[in-house]
Scaffold this motif. Sequence first.
Motif, PDB file in Angstrom:
ATOM      1  N   LEU A   1       0.831  -1.205   0.000  1.00  0.00           N
ATOM      2  CA  LEU A   1       0.000   0.000   0.000  1.00  0.00           C
ATOM      3  C   LEU A   1       0.865   1.253   0.000  1.00  0.00           C
ATOM      4  O   LEU A   1       1.870   1.319   0.724  1.00  0.00           O
ATOM      5  CB  LEU A   1      -0.907   0.012   1.240  1.00  0.00           C
ATOM      6  CG  LEU A   1      -1.867  -1.167   1.394  1.00  0.00           C
ATOM      7  CD1 LEU A   1      -2.679  -1.018   2.690  1.00  0.00           C
ATOM      8  CD2 LEU A   1      -2.822  -1.263   0.192  1.00  0.00           C
ATOM      9  N   ILE A   2       0.473   2.237  -0.806  1.00  0.00           N
ATOM     10  CA  ILE A   2       1.109   3.560  -0.765  1.00  0.00           C
ATOM     11  C   ILE A   2       0.036   4.523  -0.266  1.00  0.00           C
ATOM     12  O   ILE A   2      -1.000   4.712  -0.924  1.00  0.00           O
ATOM     13  CB  ILE A   2       1.632   3.982  -2.156  1.00  0.00           C
ATOM     14  CG1 ILE A   2       2.685   2.977  -2.651  1.00  0.00           C
ATOM     15  CG2 ILE A   2       2.196   5.396  -2.113  1.00  0.00           C
ATOM     16  CD1 ILE A   2       3.285   3.301  -4.020  1.00  0.00           C
ATOM     17  N   ILE A   3       0.279   5.079   0.902  1.00  0.00           N
ATOM     18  CA  ILE A   3      -0.774   5.873   1.563  1.00  0.00           C
ATOM     19  C   ILE A   3      -0.371   7.347   1.564  1.00  0.00           C
ATOM     20  O   ILE A   3       0.676   7.712   2.103  1.00  0.00           O
ATOM     21  CB  ILE A   3      -0.983   5.358   3.012  1.00  0.00           C
ATOM     22  CG1 ILE A   3      -1.261   3.854   2.971  1.00  0.00           C
ATOM     23  CG2 ILE A   3      -2.120   6.113   3.694  1.00  0.00           C
ATOM     24  CD1 ILE A   3      -0.879   3.123   4.235  1.00  0.00           C
ATOM     25  N   LEU A   4      -1.196   8.165   0.929  1.00  0.00           N
ATOM     26  CA  LEU A   4      -0.903   9.601   0.825  1.00  0.00           C
ATOM     27  C   LEU A   4      -1.522  10.319   2.018  1.00  0.00           C
ATOM     28  O   LEU A   4      -2.701  10.117   2.322  1.00  0.00           O
ATOM     29  CB  LEU A   4      -1.484  10.179  -0.478  1.00  0.00           C
ATOM     30  CG  LEU A   4      -1.195   9.397  -1.770  1.00  0.00           C
ATOM     31  CD1 LEU A   4      -1.738  10.172  -2.971  1.00  0.00           C
ATOM     32  CD2 LEU A   4       0.300   9.128  -1.927  1.00  0.00           C
ATOM     33  N   ASN A   5      -0.732  11.168   2.646  1.00  0.00           N
ATOM     34  CA  ASN A   5      -1.254  11.867   3.822  1.00  0.00           C
ATOM     35  C   ASN A   5      -0.685  13.290   3.867  1.00  0.00           C
ATOM     36  O   ASN A   5       0.253  13.576   4.583  1.00  0.00           O
ATOM     37  CB  ASN A   5      -0.871  11.082   5.085  1.00  0.00           C
ATOM     38  CG  ASN A   5      -1.411  11.759   6.327  1.00  0.00           C
ATOM     39  OD1 ASN A   5      -2.342  12.567   6.248  1.00  0.00           O
ATOM     40  ND2 ASN A   5      -0.821  11.462   7.476  1.00  0.00           N
ATOM     41  N   ASN A   6      -1.276  14.139   3.049  1.00  0.00           N
ATOM     42  CA  ASN A   6      -0.833  15.528   2.978  1.00  0.00           C
ATOM     43  C   ASN A   6      -2.067  16.431   3.061  1.00  0.00           C
ATOM     44  O   ASN A   6      -2.583  16.895   2.054  1.00  0.00           O
ATOM     45  CB  ASN A   6      -0.066  15.752   1.659  1.00  0.00           C
ATOM     46  CG  ASN A   6       0.498  17.157   1.563  1.00  0.00           C
ATOM     47  OD1 ASN A   6       0.738  17.802   2.583  1.00  0.00           O
ATOM     48  ND2 ASN A   6       0.695  17.632   0.345  1.00  0.00           N
ATOM     49  N   PRO A   7      -2.583  16.620   4.297  1.00  0.00           N
ATOM     50  CA  PRO A   7      -3.815  17.393   4.441  1.00  0.00           C
ATOM     51  C   PRO A   7      -3.640  18.820   3.916  1.00  0.00           C
ATOM     52  O   PRO A   7      -2.521  19.313   3.903  1.00  0.00           O
ATOM     53  CB  PRO A   7      -4.043  17.424   5.967  1.00  0.00           C
ATOM     54  CG  PRO A   7      -3.106  16.439   6.561  1.00  0.00           C
ATOM     55  CD  PRO A   7      -2.009  16.221   5.584  1.00  0.00           C
ATOM     56  N   PRO A   8      -4.715  19.505   3.514  1.00  0.00           N
ATOM     57  CA  PRO A   8      -6.090  19.016   3.592  1.00  0.00           C
ATOM     58  C   PRO A   8      -6.552  18.222   2.368  1.00  0.00           C
ATOM     59  O   PRO A   8      -7.541  17.521   2.450  1.00  0.00           O
ATOM     60  CB  PRO A   8      -6.900  20.318   3.698  1.00  0.00           C
ATOM     61  CG  PRO A   8      -6.069  21.337   2.973  1.00  0.00           C
ATOM     62  CD  PRO A   8      -4.634  20.928   3.164  1.00  0.00           C
ATOM     63  N   VAL A   9      -5.831  18.324   1.234  1.00  0.00           N
ATOM     64  CA  VAL A   9      -6.412  17.717   0.028  1.00  0.00           C
ATOM     65  C   VAL A   9      -5.411  16.850  -0.746  1.00  0.00           C
ATOM     66  O   VAL A   9      -5.597  16.550  -1.912  1.00  0.00           O
ATOM     67  CB  VAL A   9      -7.004  18.813  -0.920  1.00  0.00           C
ATOM     68  CG1 VAL A   9      -8.234  19.449  -0.311  1.00  0.00           C
ATOM     69  CG2 VAL A   9      -5.967  19.877  -1.276  1.00  0.00           C
ATOM     70  N   ASN A  10      -4.325  16.416  -0.047  1.00  0.00           N
ATOM     71  CA  ASN A  10      -3.291  15.606  -0.703  1.00  0.00           C
ATOM     72  C   ASN A  10      -2.771  16.242  -1.988  1.00  0.00           C
ATOM     73  O   ASN A  10      -2.612  15.571  -3.026  1.00  0.00           O
ATOM     74  CB  ASN A  10      -3.801  14.182  -0.979  1.00  0.00           C
ATOM     75  CG  ASN A  10      -3.750  13.311   0.259  1.00  0.00           C
ATOM     76  OD1 ASN A  10      -2.823  13.436   1.077  1.00  0.00           O
ATOM     77  ND2 ASN A  10      -4.742  12.460   0.440  1.00  0.00           N
ATOM     78  N   ALA A  11      -2.530  17.569  -1.919  1.00  0.00           N
ATOM     79  CA  ALA A  11      -1.915  18.235  -3.075  1.00  0.00           C
ATOM     80  C   ALA A  11      -0.537  17.622  -3.292  1.00  0.00           C
ATOM     81  O   ALA A  11       0.170  17.292  -2.337  1.00  0.00           O
ATOM     82  CB  ALA A  11      -1.802  19.731  -2.812  1.00  0.00           C
TER      83      ALA A  11
END
Length: 694
Positions: A19-29
């Motif tokens: 799994l590659i999990i994106l976590n760049n709040p607020p909108v995963n820019a």
Amino acid sequence: MSHSETQAVRTEVVGKAGLIILNNPPVNALGLKLREGIVDALSELNGDANVEAIVIYGEGKAISAGADITEFGKTPKLPTLPEVVNAIETSEKPVATVLHGVALGGGLEVCLASHARVALKGTLLGLPEVTLGLLPGAGGTQRLTRLVDLETAIDLITSGRKVDAAKALEIGLVDQIGQGAPRDVALKAANDIIEGDLKTRVTGELTAEIDVDVLAAAQEKYDRKRPKLIAPIKAVEAASHAAKPIQEGAKLERELFLELMESPDRQGLIHAFSAERATRQFPEAGAQPRACDTAGVIGGGTMGVGIATAMLLAGITVTILETSTERADNAKAAIEKNLASAVKRGKLSEKARDERLASLSASADLTDLSDVDVVVEAVFEDLAVKTEIFQKLDKICKPGAVLGTNTSYLDVNDIAAATSRPESVVGLHFFSPAHIMRLLEVVVADKTTDDVVATALAMAARMKKVAVRSGVCDGFIGNRILAHYRKVADYLLLDGNSFEQVDKALEDFGFAMGPFAVGDLAGLDIGWATRKRKAPTRPAEERYVTIADHICENGWFGRKTGRGYYLYGDSKSREPNPDVVEIVEQVRASEGIEPRAVSDEEIVSRYMTAMISEASRVVEEGIALRPIDVDAVFLFGYGFPRHLGGPLNYADRVGAAQLVAQIETYAKEDPHYWQVPSLLQKLADSNGSFADLN
Ligand code: 3HC
């Protein structure tokens, strides 16, 4: 289970799933950290012998809203988004993406390069780059054209329109609709790939069917519809390369993208995007808003009906107040009509319409507002009438109710002073039609408390409005500036230009309509009433143009009477009104004016310089918090050309020194009107810009 972490991207191995999990709040820019993280994660999981399928998903509210807009205009840092997308497409192990929330721009391009796409129900997908003056620059034009038919692809790329997951499945943009949390869907997708239940393919290896007629039709449409905007045209050009091998087409697309990145349109459109969001930063924004679930709207005219409609659409329970039961019922019927038209336009379901209607009541008894959270008074502009209503509201409304007055220019302090609770009174200047126009000026009077301002802001957010905080002055931000620069159009007319030329020059510049055509549309009687109101305080040195008054004296108020500056017949086209041409000539003759027409360029220069001058004063006096608030007012309430980003964004393009020089030149003819605002002078002296003050 192995686990590695970077700030914005995490990998996790669960059984055979990587799994590659994106976590760049607020909108995963897709800023630098995300781009680096994805490339590293792919390399790590491709090197992990346990992993048979890789799935990318996002935490938070969306898979990704695209490239990080805040990085635009800065030196690009590697890896670029095309490199990330290429790493995904060329991954040895199959890569799927789970789409949730929104998958926009570069976010969708990441998904397009994946070998399979599973979208959660309700996800919105789109390539909105054109709305920012760009085109998809990470293979979007190349891969979308390979996945969906050319006409659909061109439509999505050139309009920036979003489609929901169901539609995306129908047109072939995604492979499956998933159910559950993104993580669960991701684990299932990996398993399905391994089991052969979810097919994978390399999008770049598919063939795009490029029909030159479809491309030519799209080019022609945009040349005609939006000749000012270059991005849609360039986007079609980029798509035309999709028949070439993916690397070649993507390279050509990137070149066009980088070209647009340098364009003034891109700067203006992104400024407009930021302006909408910047206005949410009020000094009072941190205060706890009061309740705003139930409202009373006083006045069943066009404005009151529009406001009530906007509130109902936002889920607020509304009582519309009029002076008689019959008038109240008529207002209610007008609101019902607005909701019916929202259903017709696909903005509202019939079920939702029925629910909204159930929370609408009409009354002719002010005491029915004794329990509402918010009152918006929207009767006509007469201080005596308004103060009388506020005196009554003061006695009737529950403690803590927010009392709003919809006024275009009256002093909100005077209205507040009619009550024993001026702290609860706020100006709410809506723009007509209030359920359609996005702008709301929130006018903060001397005693308005922070929580009341915060309530107005919260209510505006519920109504999806762009709320701009304004101080108290005649006309607040927008109408005050308008009242100033609008005079220039009359001076140009009196001095020798025709009204058609003035309108056309400004329309060519980018306004949807020139000032004379706007006057006809709004009703010339409105400006006439304002001029009469201001007559007693008009300075003796002010040049006064009587042409519009003469037109009104004939009962010609514009479109609603069939004639104003223009004649309005059955067709939509406008014809100059010969009687007005005659009036203009008579006025010029009576004032001994030798007509002297100026160039289109000078028309625009005078008009814009006047607008910027008054806007500068509005900022300097603190009526607007920042230059960007003025820009928001004009973009969302006055039809200012979006690609120019607003009057003060445009001012920075011209430059303060140049503007000062222009004012000094024009001041030779009319030193009363043309005066250099001190803020503008300061910027010119310090080589500064309005952007520095945002
Ligand atoms: N980059 C950086 N910040 C972004 C962003 C982006 N792409 N999209 C949204 N944000 C920020 C907003 O500025 C806002 O910041 P703030 O809280 O500091 O004001 C925050 O995220 C939340 O956004 P909104 O207030 O707009 O939240 P909403 O829920 O109302 O809307 C949205 C979310 C639909 C994602 C909306 O923000 C949006 O439309 N974003 C822009 C999408 C877009 O145009 N993407 C294309 C980018 S260009 C590109 O990808 C180029 C590529 O092809 C190479």
